[in-house]
Enzyme design. Structure first.
Site, PDB file in Angstrom:
ATOM      1  N   THR A 158      10.852  -7.134 -11.162  1.00 46.10           N
ATOM      2  CA  THR A 158      10.690  -8.284 -11.555  1.00 46.10           C
ATOM      3  C   THR A 158       9.274  -8.604 -10.925  1.00 46.10           C
ATOM      4  O   THR A 158       9.285  -8.601  -9.726  1.00 46.10           O
ATOM      5  CB  THR A 158      11.811  -9.362 -11.073  1.00 46.10           C
ATOM      6  OG1 THR A 158      12.976  -9.045 -11.854  1.00 46.10           O
ATOM      7  CG2 THR A 158      11.338 -10.838 -11.426  1.00 46.10           C
TER       8      THR A 158
ATOM      9  N   CYS B 274       4.486   5.340  16.577  1.00 45.21           N
ATOM     10  CA  CYS B 274       5.488   5.046  17.643  1.00 45.21           C
ATOM     11  C   CYS B 274       6.872   5.354  16.838  1.00 45.21           C
ATOM     12  O   CYS B 274       7.270   4.238  16.160  1.00 45.21           O
ATOM     13  CB  CYS B 274       5.364   3.612  18.237  1.00 45.21           C
ATOM     14  SG  CYS B 274       6.194   3.102  19.693  1.00 45.21           S
TER      15      CYS B 274
ATOM     16  N   GLY C  32       0.962  -1.193  -0.073  1.00 44.62           N
ATOM     17  CA  GLY C  32       0.092  -0.032   0.102  1.00 44.62           C
ATOM     18  C   GLY C  32       0.798   1.330   0.156  1.00 44.62           C
ATOM     19  O   GLY C  32       0.472   2.336  -0.605  1.00 44.62           O
TER      20      GLY C  32
ATOM     21  N   ASN D 167      -7.843   4.072   8.994  1.00 45.89           N
ATOM     22  CA  ASN D 167      -7.085   3.022   9.430  1.00 45.89           C
ATOM     23  C   ASN D 167      -7.293   3.116  10.955  1.00 45.89           C
ATOM     24  O   ASN D 167      -7.067   2.066  11.580  1.00 45.89           O
ATOM     25  CB  ASN D 167      -5.802   2.812   8.954  1.00 45.89           C
ATOM     26  CG  ASN D 167      -5.010   4.267   9.146  1.00 45.89           C
ATOM     27  OD1 ASN D 167      -5.335   5.488   9.038  1.00 45.89           O
ATOM     28  ND2 ASN D 167      -3.856   3.777  10.075  1.00 45.89           N
TER      29      ASN D 167
END
Length: 391
Positions: A239, A323, A69, A153
């Site tokens: 790749t 953190c 992501g 999130n």
């Protein structure tokens, strides 16, 4: 036995993804090679691309595989920035984001400010919902890209993506959404959404770590920001990883196929946990949206202390905040929602997923009273016993 309630960070891999991954893992062949083994690898890659496109409402050529992501967000934002018109007339130097984006979006835009980008940040209300009037005002300046996360999130709040797209389209801005927490939890259909760009990640829906995708409209003149052999529409060189792609597609297919039933199941489990937490003095943060994310604050309790006490009791959850070097910082999302620094440091995130069940909720509910009592004592609060709930 551990109780895993941190699926928003990373969800355990589903059996279908394990099977798809291991079936391909021992095979030779580079998907860019022309020999038989290379063509076999290419077939696996393209089958996965077609499956993902079908499940997410896209055309196969719109699926650009990435390492995850973060890279998908970077490709969307940097690719749009580098595609903006040259010269001074008609130049679109503005980038817009919400105040509650993932660091993959916020830090990328911050870096581009050093290249001349005019970054506008649109706020949210106390429930984490985007201020659409402020977005409309920001879009009065010629804008290259507007980026708004589909599902937050940390709080699980679902943003009004339809309205965001309408406003951005009216202002002739490309529009991107980080949908990493949306896929498998709310309906996601790329073509119907009207979005230009959409980021997804495998390991949030039970796929393997190390692969994601950017869905990019076919006609979009996006520019690469890293260079190599020209794979993935010449946007993301490197790749290809057919085994990872196959596992990614298998996980997304399972999540999309079971969306309605799974949404209802997770909502029931989350409601049970929310009810107990409220009885224990917890306060929910954010408008309920994604059924698998519950962000709660416990007044007078340091969340990092509570997290470690729950961890010792076998419960995995998250503070939902950044953190750095082991020092817990107030959540930028909660600060953007109008919480004080102290309030932001009192927040925990419980997130559920495909293998969460009623027993997990029961163990969390049983562990919370003692953990809360000890956390309050650590914070200098009164020694108040919290009665555990039965059933």
């Amino acid at each position: 036995m551990r109780t895993y309630l941190d699926h928003a960070a990373s969800s355990p891999i589903v059996p279908e993804a394990v099977q798809a991954f291991t079936a391909r893992l021992g095979s030779a062949g580079n998907a860019s090679s022309l020999h038989t083994s290379g063509r076999a690898a290419r077939a696996v890659l393209e089958d996965a691309r077609e499956q993902l496109a079908d499940d997410l409402g896209a055309h196969p050529t719109e699926v650009v595989f990435t390492s995850g992501g973060t890279e998908a967000d970077n490709l969307a934002i940097q690719g749009a920035w580098r595609a903006r018109p040259a010269g001074t007339i008609g130049r679109r130097d503005r980038l817009i984001r919400s105040a509650v984006e993932h660091p993959a979006v916020t830090e990328t835009m911050t870096a581009l400010e050093r290249e001349g980008a005019d970054v506008a940040v649109v706020g949210v209300d106390r429930e984490c919902v985007l201020d659409l009037e402020a977005l409309a005002a920001a879009l009065t300046v010629p804008t290259m890209l507007t980026s708004v996360m589909w599902v937050n999130n940390e709080t699980g709040t679902v943003q009004p993506i339809d309205e965001v797209v309408a406003l951005a389209r009216n202002a002739d801005s490309w529009v991107h959404s980080d949908a990493i927490q949306a896929v498998g939890h709310v309906p996601v259909h790329f073509a119907d959404s009207g979005l230009d760009l959409l980021s997804v990640s495998a390991h949030k829906v039970g796929g393997p770590v190390g692969i994601g995708a950017l869905l990019a409209r076919r006609e979009l003149p996006l520019r690469a920001y890293a260079f190599g052999g020209g794979q993935e529409r010449d946007l993301r060189s490197g790749t290809a990883a057919p085994a990872l792609a196959a596992a990614f597609a298998a996980a997304v297919h399972r999540a999309v196929k079971n969306l309605e039933a799974e949404t209802e199941r997770l909502a029931r489990l989350t409601d049970r946990l929310r009810f107990a937490i409220h009885l224990f003095g917890g306060v929910s943060n954010g408008r309920p949206g994604s059924p698998g994310i519950l962000n709660v604050s416990f007044p007078g309790v340091r969340a990092d202390n509570l997290l470690m006490l729950l961890d010792a009791a076998g419960i995995d959850c998250s503070t939902g905040s950044a953190c750095t070097a082991g020092v817990n910082q107030p959540s930028p999302v909660l600060l953007a929602m109008g919480r004080s620094e102290d309030e932001a440091l009192e927040s925990l995130r419980f997130s559920l997923g495909w293998n969460s069940h009623a027993g997990d909720m029961q163990r969390a509910v049983e562990a919370l009273p003692q953990a809360l009592r000890r956390a309050r004592l650590a914070a200098g609060g009164p020694d108040t016993e919290i009665v555990a709930l039965d059933g």
